[in-house]
Scaffold this motif. Structure first.
Motif, PDB file in Angstrom:
ATOM      1  N   UNK A 169      40.057  39.269  77.488  1.00  0.00           N
ATOM      2  CA  UNK A 169      40.337  40.682  76.837  1.00  0.00           C
ATOM      3  C   UNK A 169      38.985  40.871  76.676  1.00  0.00           C
ATOM      4  N   UNK A 170      38.746  41.845  76.335  1.00  0.00           N
ATOM      5  CA  UNK A 170      37.810  42.734  76.391  1.00  0.00           C
ATOM      6  C   UNK A 170      37.423  44.196  74.624  1.00  0.00           C
TER       7      UNK A 170
ATOM      8  N   UNK B  18      49.027  57.226  55.896  1.00  0.00           N
ATOM      9  CA  UNK B  18      48.132  57.556  56.946  1.00  0.00           C
ATOM     10  C   UNK B  18      48.049  56.467  57.963  1.00  0.00           C
ATOM     11  N   UNK B  19      47.419  56.962  59.011  1.00  0.00           N
ATOM     12  CA  UNK B  19      47.278  56.739  60.252  1.00  0.00           C
ATOM     13  C   UNK B  19      45.774  56.192  60.415  1.00  0.00           C
ATOM     14  N   UNK B  20      45.622  54.544  60.900  1.00  0.00           N
ATOM     15  CA  UNK B  20      44.405  53.792  60.611  1.00  0.00           C
ATOM     16  C   UNK B  20      44.355  54.067  62.811  1.00  0.00           C
ATOM     17  N   UNK B  21      42.799  54.549  63.279  1.00  0.00           N
ATOM     18  CA  UNK B  21      42.999  54.287  64.898  1.00  0.00           C
ATOM     19  C   UNK B  21      41.969  53.438  64.547  1.00  0.00           C
ATOM     20  N   UNK B  22      42.317  52.138  65.499  1.00  0.00           N
ATOM     21  CA  UNK B  22      41.247  50.819  65.911  1.00  0.00           C
ATOM     22  C   UNK B  22      40.753  50.473  67.005  1.00  0.00           C
ATOM     23  N   UNK B  23      39.561  50.458  66.985  1.00  0.00           N
ATOM     24  CA  UNK B  23      39.505  50.594  68.482  1.00  0.00           C
ATOM     25  C   UNK B  23      38.601  48.729  68.388  1.00  0.00           C
ATOM     26  N   UNK B  24      38.634  48.476  69.660  1.00  0.00           N
ATOM     27  CA  UNK B  24      38.161  46.698  69.676  1.00  0.00           C
ATOM     28  C   UNK B  24      37.319  46.548  70.486  1.00  0.00           C
ATOM     29  N   UNK B  25      36.360  45.476  70.130  1.00  0.00           N
ATOM     30  CA  UNK B  25      35.507  45.330  71.433  1.00  0.00           C
ATOM     31  C   UNK B  25      34.846  44.071  70.810  1.00  0.00           C
ATOM     32  N   UNK B  26      34.211  43.532  71.747  1.00  0.00           N
ATOM     33  CA  UNK B  26      33.920  42.079  71.876  1.00  0.00           C
ATOM     34  C   UNK B  26      35.014  41.129  73.288  1.00  0.00           C
ATOM     35  N   UNK B  27      35.367  39.565  73.034  1.00  0.00           N
ATOM     36  CA  UNK B  27      35.869  39.004  73.490  1.00  0.00           C
ATOM     37  C   UNK B  27      36.896  38.101  73.309  1.00  0.00           C
TER      38      UNK B  27
ATOM     39  N   UNK C  58      31.097  45.752  60.616  1.00  0.00           N
ATOM     40  CA  UNK C  58      30.988  44.743  59.678  1.00  0.00           C
ATOM     41  C   UNK C  58      32.065  44.153  58.776  1.00  0.00           C
ATOM     42  N   UNK C  59      31.847  42.473  58.895  1.00  0.00           N
ATOM     43  CA  UNK C  59      32.781  42.272  58.415  1.00  0.00           C
ATOM     44  C   UNK C  59      34.514  41.557  58.682  1.00  0.00           C
ATOM     45  N   UNK C  60      34.572  42.365  60.094  1.00  0.00           N
ATOM     46  CA  UNK C  60      35.573  43.045  60.152  1.00  0.00           C
ATOM     47  C   UNK C  60      35.827  41.850  62.016  1.00  0.00           C
ATOM     48  N   UNK C  61      35.932  40.867  61.723  1.00  0.00           N
ATOM     49  CA  UNK C  61      36.134  39.698  62.972  1.00  0.00           C
ATOM     50  C   UNK C  61      37.285  39.232  62.986  1.00  0.00           C
TER      51      UNK C  61
ATOM     52  N   UNK D  41      35.164  33.254  68.374  1.00  0.00           N
ATOM     53  CA  UNK D  41      35.233  34.101  69.696  1.00  0.00           C
ATOM     54  C   UNK D  41      33.910  35.373  68.698  1.00  0.00           C
ATOM     55  N   UNK D  42      34.261  36.825  69.904  1.00  0.00           N
ATOM     56  CA  UNK D  42      33.103  37.700  69.320  1.00  0.00           C
ATOM     57  C   UNK D  42      34.546  39.488  69.290  1.00  0.00           C
ATOM     58  N   UNK D  43      36.331  38.820  69.412  1.00  0.00           N
ATOM     59  CA  UNK D  43      35.841  40.125  68.788  1.00  0.00           C
ATOM     60  C   UNK D  43      36.621  40.407  67.703  1.00  0.00           C
ATOM     61  N   UNK D  44      35.487  42.112  67.378  1.00  0.00           N
ATOM     62  CA  UNK D  44      36.016  42.784  66.381  1.00  0.00           C
ATOM     63  C   UNK D  44      36.293  44.455  66.321  1.00  0.00           C
TER      64      UNK D  44
END
Length: 224
Positions: A47-48, A24-33, A200-203, A208-211
């Motif tokens: 980058x955010x 399958x495919x993972x549709x990944x979304x980044x947040x944080x910095x 949750x838990x995926x940093x 820093x704060x990228x999750x």
């Protein structure tokens, strides 16, 4: 005399154990910095948000008795969380891009629930992932107001302070499509599925704060 041969039809019970391959495919979304990329390289910008699509490929083992509520699923394999951050503008008015190639070996045990004792099922459980790749590509373009400038070379390397092990969770749902008739001894089943893996838990890093949050869609080909 005439002898007659009667063919007897053999009926097999549906298997409880099923083995297969999930893709399958993972549709990944980044947040944080994200700012400090390595201990020796820090770009002039932070980058955010970002997004990307990564490959999911795993072996699958399932156990559930036909017409029952509960079962068990275990999948393990390659899990890519690659993506690209949204472009930002550096102080020199130069567009900057950052690509992240974050990959894991994932182990995902799940409880399988068929609420109607049918082919539709829900599943959920923990995700244990081990980092395989943590590379990045940083690209700073030239100031568009000065088109004759020579572009900088891409900066590549590995992110520092990357977590070696990630512990998170997932929830999902799927539907079993039977590809063979009940009279066959070997049963093949195709199961399209979707899953949600919250941040949750995926940093990826301990600093820093990228999750990241992922939606997964794919299919499992199972044999029993």
């Amino acid at each position: 005399s005439v002898s007659s041969v009667c063919a007897q039809k053999v009926n097999y019970t549906k298997p409880s154990w099923k083995f297969g391959v999930a893709a399958g495919a993972n549709f990944n979304y980044y947040n944080g910095s994200t700012h400090n990329l390595t201990t020796s390289f820090t770009p002039p910008v932070t980058f955010h948000k970002g997004d990307g699509i990564g490959l999911y490929l795993a072996t699958s083992i399932e156990y559930y008795r036909p017409k029952s509520y509960l079962g068990f699923i275990l999948q393990a394999g390659f899990d890519s969380r690659k993506g690209e951050f949204n472009q930002v503008i550096s102080p020199c008015n130069c567009p900057a891009d950052l690509e992240a190639n974050i990959n894991y070996f994932t182990i995902e045990p799940s409880l399988r629930l068929a609420p109607f004792k049918s082919n539709f099922y829900l599943y959920g459980g923990p995700r244990l992932a081990f980092n395989l790749d943590k590379s990045f590509v940083y690209r700073q373009q030239t100031n568009p107001d000065f088109p004759l400038q020579i572009a900088n070379a891409d900066q590549t390397g590995d992110f520092s302070s990357v977590e070696k092990t990630i512990v998170s969770m997932q929830i999902g749902m799927g539907y079993d499509i039977e590809l063979t008739s009940e009279g066959k001894k070997t049963q093949f089943i195709l199961s399209p599925f979707v899953a949600f893996q919250p941040y949750f838990g995926q940093n990826p890093r301990s600093t820093e704060t990228w999750n990241l949050t992922s939606f997964r869609a794919g299919m499992v080909l199972k044999m029993g």
